[in-house]
Design a protein around this motif. Sequence first.
Motif, PDB file in Angstrom:
ATOM      1  N   GLN A   1     -10.599  -1.800   1.196  1.00  0.00           N
ATOM      2  CA  GLN A   1     -11.602  -1.812  -0.015  1.00  0.00           C
ATOM      3  C   GLN A   1     -12.394  -3.138   0.011  1.00  0.00           C
ATOM      4  O   GLN A   1     -11.709  -4.262   0.538  1.00  0.00           O
TER       5      GLN A   1
ATOM      6  N   GLU B   1      -6.885   1.911   4.329  1.00  0.00           N
ATOM      7  CA  GLU B   1      -8.420   2.010   3.765  1.00  0.00           C
ATOM      8  C   GLU B   1      -8.728   0.556   3.331  1.00  0.00           C
ATOM      9  O   GLU B   1      -8.094   0.148   2.357  1.00  0.00           O
TER      10      GLU B   1
ATOM     11  N   PHE C   1      -2.195  -5.814  -7.656  1.00  0.00           N
ATOM     12  CA  PHE C   1      -2.277  -7.205  -7.334  1.00  0.00           C
ATOM     13  C   PHE C   1      -1.342  -7.875  -7.978  1.00  0.00           C
ATOM     14  O   PHE C   1      -1.082  -7.386  -9.162  1.00  0.00           O
TER      15      PHE C   1
ATOM     16  N   GLU D   1      -4.220   8.359   3.745  1.00  0.00           N
ATOM     17  CA  GLU D   1      -4.354   7.238   2.601  1.00  0.00           C
ATOM     18  C   GLU D   1      -4.152   6.040   2.951  1.00  0.00           C
ATOM     19  O   GLU D   1      -4.455   5.040   2.037  1.00  0.00           O
ATOM     20  N   TYR D   2      -3.710   5.689   4.078  1.00  0.00           N
ATOM     21  CA  TYR D   2      -3.222   4.161   4.299  1.00  0.00           C
ATOM     22  C   TYR D   2      -4.538   3.587   5.071  1.00  0.00           C
ATOM     23  O   TYR D   2      -5.562   4.459   5.551  1.00  0.00           O
TER      24      TYR D   2
ATOM     25  N   TYR E   1     -14.157   1.929  -7.074  1.00  0.00           N
ATOM     26  CA  TYR E   1     -13.070   1.420  -7.755  1.00  0.00           C
ATOM     27  C   TYR E   1     -13.492   0.235  -8.653  1.00  0.00           C
ATOM     28  O   TYR E   1     -14.457  -0.438  -8.332  1.00  0.00           O
TER      29      TYR E   1
ATOM     30  N   TYR F   1     -11.830  -2.846 -11.222  1.00  0.00           N
ATOM     31  CA  TYR F   1     -10.814  -3.610 -11.467  1.00  0.00           C
ATOM     32  C   TYR F   1     -11.122  -4.683 -12.653  1.00  0.00           C
ATOM     33  O   TYR F   1     -12.267  -4.882 -12.753  1.00  0.00           O
TER      34      TYR F   1
ATOM     35  N   PHE G   1      -6.045  -2.473 -12.017  1.00  0.00           N
ATOM     36  CA  PHE G   1      -6.818  -1.467 -11.578  1.00  0.00           C
ATOM     37  C   PHE G   1      -7.369  -0.683 -12.823  1.00  0.00           C
ATOM     38  O   PHE G   1      -6.503  -0.632 -13.827  1.00  0.00           O
TER      39      PHE G   1
ATOM     40  N   ASP H   1       0.952  -1.324   0.042  1.00  0.00           N
ATOM     41  CA  ASP H   1       0.040   0.027   0.000  1.00  0.00           C
ATOM     42  C   ASP H   1       1.004   1.250   0.136  1.00  0.00           C
ATOM     43  O   ASP H   1       1.623   1.559   1.083  1.00  0.00           O
ATOM     44  N   THR H   2       0.864   1.788  -1.228  1.00  0.00           N
ATOM     45  CA  THR H   2       1.865   2.867  -1.439  1.00  0.00           C
ATOM     46  C   THR H   2       0.944   4.541  -1.033  1.00  0.00           C
ATOM     47  O   THR H   2       1.780   5.411  -1.034  1.00  0.00           O
ATOM     48  N   GLY H   3      -0.161   4.350  -0.456  1.00  0.00           N
ATOM     49  CA  GLY H   3      -0.817   5.471  -0.333  1.00  0.00           C
ATOM     50  C   GLY H   3      -1.718   5.930  -1.743  1.00  0.00           C
ATOM     51  O   GLY H   3      -2.782   6.700  -1.335  1.00  0.00           O
ATOM     52  N   ARG H   4      -1.248   5.374  -2.757  1.00  0.00           N
ATOM     53  CA  ARG H   4      -2.045   5.567  -3.831  1.00  0.00           C
ATOM     54  C   ARG H   4      -3.255   4.595  -3.784  1.00  0.00           C
ATOM     55  O   ARG H   4      -3.144   3.409  -3.505  1.00  0.00           O
ATOM     56  N   ARG H   5      -4.377   5.029  -3.679  1.00  0.00           N
ATOM     57  CA  ARG H   5      -5.847   4.350  -3.697  1.00  0.00           C
ATOM     58  C   ARG H   5      -5.900   3.033  -4.398  1.00  0.00           C
ATOM     59  O   ARG H   5      -6.315   2.062  -4.020  1.00  0.00           O
ATOM     60  N   ALA H   6      -5.357   3.027  -5.588  1.00  0.00           N
ATOM     61  CA  ALA H   6      -5.484   2.104  -6.594  1.00  0.00           C
ATOM     62  C   ALA H   6      -4.578   0.927  -6.005  1.00  0.00           C
ATOM     63  O   ALA H   6      -3.315   0.928  -5.674  1.00  0.00           O
ATOM     64  N   LEU H   7      -5.151  -0.484  -5.923  1.00  0.00           N
ATOM     65  CA  LEU H   7      -4.435  -1.553  -5.315  1.00  0.00           C
ATOM     66  C   LEU H   7      -3.672  -2.186  -6.394  1.00  0.00           C
ATOM     67  O   LEU H   7      -4.290  -2.339  -7.615  1.00  0.00           O
TER      68      LEU H   7
ATOM     69  N   HIS I   1     -11.087   4.927 -10.372  1.00  0.00           N
ATOM     70  CA  HIS I   1     -11.321   5.358  -8.922  1.00  0.00           C
ATOM     71  C   HIS I   1     -12.472   6.472  -8.949  1.00  0.00           C
ATOM     72  O   HIS I   1     -11.913   7.298  -9.643  1.00  0.00           O
TER      73      HIS I   1
ATOM     74  N   ILE J   1      -5.019  -9.141 -11.265  1.00  0.00           N
ATOM     75  CA  ILE J   1      -5.933  -8.080 -11.349  1.00  0.00           C
ATOM     76  C   ILE J   1      -5.519  -6.831 -11.428  1.00  0.00           C
ATOM     77  O   ILE J   1      -4.675  -6.437 -10.874  1.00  0.00           O
TER      78      ILE J   1
END
Lengths: 109, 117
Positions: free
Chosen positions: B106, B104, A99, B101-102, B33, B35, B45, A91-97, B48, B43
Amino acid sequence: LAKTTQPISMDSYEGQEVNITCSHNNIATNDYITWYQQFPSQGPRFIIQGYKTKVTNEVASLFIPADRKSSTLSLPRVSLSDTAVYYCLIDTGRRALTFGSGTRLQVQP
Amino acid sequence: EAGVTQFPSHSVIEKGQTVTLRCDPISGHDNLYWYRRVMGKEIKFLLHFVKESKQDESGMPNNRFLAERTGGTYSTLKVQPAELEDSGVYFCASSQLAGTEYQETQYFGPGTRLLVL
């Protein structure tokens, strides 16, 4: 962006403890380590997140050494229902995950 | 409390046709989001939303894909015209607007399985 490496698959038996290790050599100072679980025909499900040392919840424990270049997801006494794919994410703080390929865990009776 | 729901669960269409996928996030979740996982791949992205605004659409593959979230509630993802390589599983996820930001979490829906013939 920190890249993660984890085993493609693992096998275990019911009642055993399973440890899945993920390496992330270029993790940044502010990054967190997050694990998701995915059952067949379902979306991924958050399991646990940590920054350093050890985190425990009702599902799993997460061990992170001091250098944070790897992490280990520990599932105590697995059952057949724990058969799933487990993803280690940074988790880099960018909301997109982001995988990776995940680890396919197969629990046998 | 209901989780994230997606409709339809499966869709089979022919190349060149249009398909619209719908996602209903958890009530009160401002972040939404999209994906997808195409066959044999990871998977990835797509985009958003924060409420009705597109915050990040860097993962959208091309202009055949159009996502909307009118009113900041449910979202639709339209593929027009569909191509063979669009086949895969499309996941929607939602989260609350976190102060940081952290951490969170989903919450993912079950996905829509799209097959383009």
